[in-house]
Motif scaffolding. Structure first.
Motif, PDB file in Angstrom:
ATOM      1  N   MET A  69       0.846  -1.168   0.000  1.00 25.92           N
ATOM      2  CA  MET A  69       0.000   0.000   0.000  1.00 25.92           C
ATOM      3  C   MET A  69       0.898   1.238   0.000  1.00 25.92           C
ATOM      4  N   THR A  70       0.651   2.117  -0.959  1.00 24.57           N
ATOM      5  CA  THR A  70       1.447   3.328  -1.109  1.00 24.57           C
ATOM      6  C   THR A  70       0.615   4.543  -0.732  1.00 24.57           C
ATOM      7  N   GLU A  71       1.230   5.501  -0.016  1.00 21.63           N
ATOM      8  CA  GLU A  71       0.544   6.731   0.362  1.00 21.63           C
ATOM      9  C   GLU A  71       0.954   7.876  -0.559  1.00 21.63           C
ATOM     10  N   TYR A  72      -0.042   8.699  -0.887  1.00 25.29           N
ATOM     11  CA  TYR A  72       0.187   9.865  -1.740  1.00 25.29           C
ATOM     12  C   TYR A  72      -0.410  11.101  -1.072  1.00 25.29           C
ATOM     13  N   THR A  73       0.115  12.249  -1.453  1.00 26.63           N
ATOM     14  CA  THR A  73      -0.406  13.522  -0.982  1.00 26.63           C
ATOM     15  C   THR A  73      -1.388  14.045  -2.017  1.00 26.63           C
ATOM     16  N   VAL A  74      -2.549  14.467  -1.546  1.00 24.32           N
ATOM     17  CA  VAL A  74      -3.562  15.064  -2.414  1.00 24.32           C
ATOM     18  C   VAL A  74      -3.768  16.492  -1.930  1.00 24.32           C
ATOM     19  N   GLU A  75      -3.432  17.433  -2.793  1.00 19.90           N
ATOM     20  CA  GLU A  75      -3.570  18.854  -2.477  1.00 19.90           C
ATOM     21  C   GLU A  75      -4.747  19.421  -3.255  1.00 19.90           C
ATOM     22  N   PHE A  76      -5.587  20.175  -2.574  1.00 14.63           N
ATOM     23  CA  PHE A  76      -6.722  20.836  -3.227  1.00 14.63           C
ATOM     24  C   PHE A  76      -6.330  22.280  -3.476  1.00 14.63           C
ATOM     25  N   THR A  90      -3.493  12.925   3.037  1.00 12.13           N
ATOM     26  CA  THR A  90      -2.685  11.781   2.639  1.00 12.13           C
ATOM     27  C   THR A  90      -3.660  10.648   2.366  1.00 12.13           C
ATOM     28  N   CYS A  91      -3.497  10.002   1.224  1.00 14.26           N
ATOM     29  CA  CYS A  91      -4.444   8.990   0.786  1.00 14.26           C
ATOM     30  C   CYS A  91      -3.664   7.814   0.198  1.00 14.26           C
ATOM     31  N   THR A  92      -4.046   6.595   0.557  1.00 14.39           N
ATOM     32  CA  THR A  92      -3.374   5.430  -0.024  1.00 14.39           C
ATOM     33  C   THR A  92      -3.984   5.106  -1.377  1.00 14.39           C
ATOM     34  N   ASP A  93      -3.294   4.249  -2.105  1.00 13.10           N
ATOM     35  CA  ASP A  93      -3.801   3.822  -3.406  1.00 13.10           C
ATOM     36  C   ASP A  93      -4.938   2.810  -3.277  1.00 13.10           C
ATOM     37  N   LYS A  94      -5.328   2.478  -2.047  1.00  8.45           N
ATOM     38  CA  LYS A  94      -6.407   1.517  -1.805  1.00  8.45           C
ATOM     39  C   LYS A  94      -7.695   2.180  -1.324  1.00  8.45           C
ATOM     40  N   GLU A  95      -7.667   3.510  -1.088  1.00  9.33           N
ATOM     41  CA  GLU A  95      -8.859   4.194  -0.606  1.00  9.33           C
ATOM     42  C   GLU A  95      -9.228   5.334  -1.536  1.00  9.33           C
ATOM     43  N   THR A  96     -10.510   5.695  -1.535  1.00 10.02           N
ATOM     44  CA  THR A  96     -10.937   6.779  -2.413  1.00 10.02           C
ATOM     45  C   THR A  96     -10.599   8.131  -1.785  1.00 10.02           C
ATOM     46  N   LEU A 148     -13.541  11.687 -10.271  1.00 14.17           N
ATOM     47  CA  LEU A 148     -14.727  11.579  -9.434  1.00 14.17           C
ATOM     48  C   LEU A 148     -14.203  11.082  -8.098  1.00 14.17           C
ATOM     49  N   THR A 149     -14.151  11.965  -7.123  1.00 11.45           N
ATOM     50  CA  THR A 149     -13.465  11.639  -5.879  1.00 11.45           C
ATOM     51  C   THR A 149     -14.082  10.455  -5.146  1.00 11.45           C
ATOM     52  N   CYS A 150     -15.342  10.129  -5.435  1.00  5.62           N
ATOM     53  CA  CYS A 150     -15.973   8.972  -4.793  1.00  5.62           C
ATOM     54  C   CYS A 150     -15.431   7.653  -5.331  1.00  5.62           C
ATOM     55  N   MET A 151     -14.810   7.692  -6.505  1.00  7.56           N
ATOM     56  CA  MET A 151     -14.272   6.489  -7.148  1.00  7.56           C
ATOM     57  C   MET A 151     -12.749   6.531  -7.283  1.00  7.56           C
ATOM     58  N   ALA A 152     -12.193   7.731  -7.380  1.00  5.50           N
ATOM     59  CA  ALA A 152     -10.778   7.908  -7.704  1.00  5.50           C
ATOM     60  C   ALA A 152      -9.862   7.515  -6.550  1.00  5.50           C
ATOM     61  N   ARG A 153      -8.836   6.757  -6.914  1.00 10.93           N
ATOM     62  CA  ARG A 153      -7.768   6.384  -5.987  1.00 10.93           C
ATOM     63  C   ARG A 153      -6.469   6.914  -6.585  1.00 10.93           C
ATOM     64  N   PRO A 154      -5.653   7.586  -5.772  1.00  4.31           N
ATOM     65  CA  PRO A 154      -4.425   8.186  -6.323  1.00  4.31           C
ATOM     66  C   PRO A 154      -3.422   7.138  -6.788  1.00  4.31           C
ATOM     67  N   GLN A 155      -2.710   7.491  -7.843  1.00  2.00           N
ATOM     68  CA  GLN A 155      -1.614   6.672  -8.350  1.00  2.00           C
ATOM     69  C   GLN A 155      -0.304   7.450  -8.303  1.00  2.00           C
ATOM     70  N   SER A 156      -0.393   8.678  -7.810  1.00  2.00           N
ATOM     71  CA  SER A 156       0.768   9.559  -7.635  1.00  2.00           C
ATOM     72  C   SER A 156       0.320  10.678  -6.708  1.00  2.00           C
ATOM     73  N   ASP A 157       1.245  11.557  -6.319  1.00  2.00           N
ATOM     74  CA  ASP A 157       0.827  12.762  -5.620  1.00  2.00           C
ATOM     75  C   ASP A 157      -0.075  13.539  -6.570  1.00  2.00           C
ATOM     76  N   LEU A 158      -1.071  14.223  -6.004  1.00  2.00           N
ATOM     77  CA  LEU A 158      -2.081  14.888  -6.830  1.00  2.00           C
ATOM     78  C   LEU A 158      -2.286  16.340  -6.437  1.00  2.00           C
ATOM     79  N   LYS A 159      -2.691  17.109  -7.427  1.00  2.00           N
ATOM     80  CA  LYS A 159      -3.254  18.433  -7.207  1.00  2.00           C
ATOM     81  C   LYS A 159      -4.599  18.420  -7.898  1.00  2.00           C
ATOM     82  N   LEU A 160      -5.665  18.675  -7.121  1.00  2.00           N
ATOM     83  CA  LEU A 160      -7.019  18.662  -7.652  1.00  2.00           C
ATOM     84  C   LEU A 160      -7.683  20.010  -7.438  1.00  2.00           C
ATOM     85  N   ASP A 161      -8.496  20.420  -8.404  1.00  2.00           N
ATOM     86  CA  ASP A 161      -9.278  21.644  -8.304  1.00  2.00           C
ATOM     87  C   ASP A 161     -10.741  21.219  -8.155  1.00  2.00           C
TER      88      ASP A 161
END
Length: 111
Positions: free
Chosen positions: A1-8, A16-22, A73-86
């Motif tokens: 399980m890998t953790e990624y940073t999701v910045e809004f 911080t979100c793993t690749d196994k959670e939405t 779609l954040t309800c379905m999306a799982r990160p595969q890298s660090d992210l920046k989302l608007d």
């Protein structure tokens, strides 16, 4: 399980979100007010534009293949890298529908 940073972007919020959670599930756990409705990838309420990074979202049925490359779609999306989302950015297919209905909630101002 890998953790990624999701910045809004524009909000100063980061999770911080793993690749196994939405992304939505982490937002809710962290107390971040992420809009959502159906939680099954159809309504597009939880849509966010992908500014930077990659997600996997095989069950995001509300998006075309082309839209799924640029929107999460954040309800379905799982990160595969660090992210920046608007957040609150919608794909072109729904933006036209929103304009025709008079806004995001379809309400018409009562003057």
């Amino acid at each position: 399980m890998t953790e990624y940073t999701v910045e809004f972007v524009g909000t100063g919020e980061t999770i911080t979100c793993t690749d196994k959670e939405t992304i939505l599930s982490r937002c809710l756990e962290e107390g971040i007010a992420q809009e959502y409705s159906c939680r099954v990838g159809m309504c597009l309420a939880c849509s966010a534009e992908i500014v930077e990074g990659e997600v996997t979202q095989p069950a995001a049925r509300g998006l075309t293949e082309e839209e799924a490359e640029r929107y999460a779609l954040t309800c379905m999306a799982r990160p595969q890298s660090d992210l920046k989302l608007d957040r609150g950015k919608y794909p072109p297919s729904i933006e036209g529908e929103l304009e025709a209905s008079g806004g995001r909630d379809g309400a018409v101002a009562d003057d």
